[in-house]
Design an enzyme around this catalytic site. Structure first.
Site, PDB file in Angstrom:
ATOM      1  CG  ASP A 300     -80.419  46.624-106.102  1.00  0.00           C
ATOM      2  OD1 ASP A 300     -80.230  45.879-107.093  1.00  0.00           O
ATOM      3  OD2 ASP A 300     -79.485  47.137-105.452  1.00  0.00           O
ATOM      4  CG  ASP A 301     -84.271  47.937-102.625  1.00  0.00           C
ATOM      5  OD1 ASP A 301     -83.218  47.277-102.495  1.00  0.00           O
ATOM      6  OD2 ASP A 301     -84.345  49.157-102.394  1.00  0.00           O
ATOM      7  CG  HIS A 351     -80.425  44.068-101.939  1.00  0.00           C
ATOM      8  ND1 HIS A 351     -79.164  44.624-101.916  1.00  0.00           N
ATOM      9  CD2 HIS A 351     -81.296  45.127-101.923  1.00  0.00           C
ATOM     10  CE1 HIS A 351     -79.280  45.961-101.885  1.00  0.00           C
ATOM     11  NE2 HIS A 351     -80.563  46.289-101.870  1.00  0.00           N
ATOM     12  CG  HIS A 355     -82.573  47.652 -97.975  1.00  0.00           C
ATOM     13  ND1 HIS A 355     -82.041  48.917 -97.829  1.00  0.00           N
ATOM     14  CD2 HIS A 355     -82.348  47.297 -99.264  1.00  0.00           C
ATOM     15  CE1 HIS A 355     -81.546  49.324 -99.004  1.00  0.00           C
ATOM     16  NE2 HIS A 355     -81.714  48.335 -99.896  1.00  0.00           N
ATOM     17  CE1 TYR A 392     -80.288  52.581 -97.569  1.00  0.00           C
ATOM     18  CE2 TYR A 392     -79.564  50.796 -96.109  1.00  0.00           C
ATOM     19  CZ  TYR A 392     -80.552  51.648 -96.559  1.00  0.00           C
ATOM     20  OH  TYR A 392     -81.814  51.582 -96.012  1.00  0.00           O
ATOM     21  CG  HIS A 442     -84.090  50.689-106.478  1.00  0.00           C
ATOM     22  ND1 HIS A 442     -83.247  51.706-106.888  1.00  0.00           N
ATOM     23  CD2 HIS A 442     -83.517  50.132-105.377  1.00  0.00           C
ATOM     24  CE1 HIS A 442     -82.211  51.765-106.047  1.00  0.00           C
ATOM     25  NE2 HIS A 442     -82.351  50.819-105.127  1.00  0.00           N
TER      26      HIS A 442
END
Ligand code: NI
Length: 477
Positions: A300-301, A351, A355, A392, A442
């Site tokens: 992720d991210d 995603h 965020h 989250y 991540h």
């Protein structure tokens, strides 16, 4: 002078009957003129009645049948070059009577409406100059997954006045079974799928650069409500689901009849299996043995080139496929890296852009986060994301209703962002690994890139196959 006076009087008296005569004569003349006028008017009407009879059976009306590019479908052309009511109607014909009847009902109703309106115009015209009308029905045929056909009939009609009107009518048809299919069949009759499509289409209309300033808010609300009677005008063309709207149905007339194209790769997950696009994302098609154990690695991210590229290299070594939940803003910064992820056969997920905790946002903010990222991913890679992961893991029914993609949470959290330790990554996974696990990592921490190879080696040794989230979802249902 008196004599004059006397004389004048009798003369005056004598003149009165003459005046009366003139008045009577005038009245008679006017009456005659009026009668002549009425009679001539009657004969005018009579002429027009004759004209009406002619128009009801338009001159030079021809019906021709030709082959289409599809052997089972013929094309009928109903044509007339009548001076008042010319028309050209092109429509399909197959061996299926029910299908032919449905098409012909639409064609006949449209044609009769046109002829009736035109005849009324001609009858009511005060002058001889009657404006001739226009009726054109054009046909497009699209084939999908070999047996499904979309027929799109575009009608342009002009019956006087300022504007011609355009409208669209579609028929979606299974040529093998002879069944006409509606949107409900397409979405498996699933209300949730309808909500997702409705939300997506509304979002597209609201954000469309040409439409957004012309939207008729209340009409849009009604037309894109998630009820099965909406969205009945659709076709599948070249891996896109096209949703047609008529003039004034969602936006003011200046924008015409809007069409929204929804990529099938984008809505594949909400389509009934038989309608899903077959040749999309061949990259992700790994041969899977249903008896082996599977795990989906997710990162992720990102993308963050210096970390993401190292992770891609490690995955390559183990012939492992993974899923990357990218942030729109990072994709915009590093589009090449995003593209590379897809080129190497991995899956990209949405995603959000920045965020946020989506459950704290308004509908507009959620759609913004989603749509901007969706676009950034498409611009960078030429494909849309296939699943969505809320930051989250924060999700509720309201957020879910705004997102057209399947929501993908995880079953094992490596907490790599917290410990930033290559060894701990393996320790945590070892403790909780299970079949069909989705592991959260991540691709923005170098410690994760450091710890990935030992993790891959361990899981491979344990007999796990590395698949994408979309693939693992098939086994979880
Ligand atoms: Ni995240």
């Amino acid at each position: 002078m008196k004599g004059v006076t006397l004389l004048t009087k009798p003369i005056r008296k004598f003149r009165k009957p003459i005046q009366n005569l003139l008045v009577f004569g005038g009245i008679i003349l006017l009456t005659t003129l009026a009668i002549v006028f009425i009679l001539s008017n009657e004969s005018l009407k009579f002429k027009k009645t004759q004209a009406e009879t002619e128009i009801n059976e338009p001159v030079n009306n021809t019906l021709t049948k030709t082959n289409s590019q599809f052997p089972e479908i013929s094309i009928i052309t109903d044509f007339s070059d009548d001076v008042y009511t010319p028309f050209k109607l092109v429509y399909p014909q197959t061996d299926n009577d029910h299908f032919n009847a449905s098409i012909l009902t639409y064609i006949t109703e449209t044609k009769n409406d046109y002829l009736t309106t035109m005849n009324n115009n001609i009858n009511n015209e005060k002058k001889d100059t009657t404006v001739s009308g226009e009726l054109n029905i054009g046909l497009e045929i699209f084939q999908h997954n070999e047996i499904y056909y979309s027929f799109v009939l575009t009608t342009v009609v002009y019956t006087g006045g300022e504007n011609q009107r355009t409208s669209t009518k579609t028929f979606f048809y299974n040529l093998e079974t002879g069944e006409m299919l509606d949107l409900k069949s397409l979405l498996n009759g699933n209300d949730n799928n309808l909500i997702k499509l409705a939300t997506y289409v509304r979002g597209q209309l609201e954000q469309h650069p040409q439409l957004k300033n012309q939207i008729l808010v209340e009409k849009l609300e009604t037309t894109t409500k998630p009820v099965w009677t909406n969205f009945q005008c659709f076709a599948i063309k070249d891996e896109s689901l096209l949703i047609y709207f008529n003039e004034y149905e969602v936006a003011s007339g200046v924008v015409g009849s809007p069409v929204i194209a929804v990529e099938l790769s984008f809505i594949n997950p909400i389509l009934a299996t038989e309608f899903q696009a077959k040749n999309i994302q061949v990259n992700h098609a790994t041969i899977i043995n249903p008896n082996t154990k599977r795990v989906a690695l997710t990162f992720d991210d990102g993308p963050r080139p210096e970390v993401t590229m190292r992770i891609l290299q490690s995955l390559e070594k183990y012939k492992a496929k993974a899923t990357f939940y990218m942030l729109g803003k990072s994709v915009q910064q590093s589009p090449e890296t995003a593209k590379e992820v897809l080129t190497r056969g991995h899956e990209i997920g949405n995603h959000t852009w920045s965020h946020p905790i989506l459950t704290k946002l308004t509908k507009e903010q959620i759609l913004n986060e989603y749509n901007s990222t969706s676009e950034a991913i498409f611009n960078a890679t030429g494909q849309y994301a296939t699943t969505f992961r809320p930051p989250y893991g924060a999700i509720n029914d309201f957020v879910n209703a705004q997102i057209p993609l399947p929501i993908a949470i995880w079953s094992i959290d490596t907490l790599d962002w917290k410990h930033k330790n290559a060894q701990t990554l393996l320790t945590i996974v070892k403790k909780s690994i299970h079949n069909n696990a989705i592991i959260l990592m991540h691709d923005i921490h170098s410690s994760t890139a450091d710890g990935l190879e030992p993790l891959l080696a361990y899981l491979q040794e344990q007999g796990y196959e590395f698949v994408t989230v979309s693939e693992i979802n098939k086994y979880k249902e």
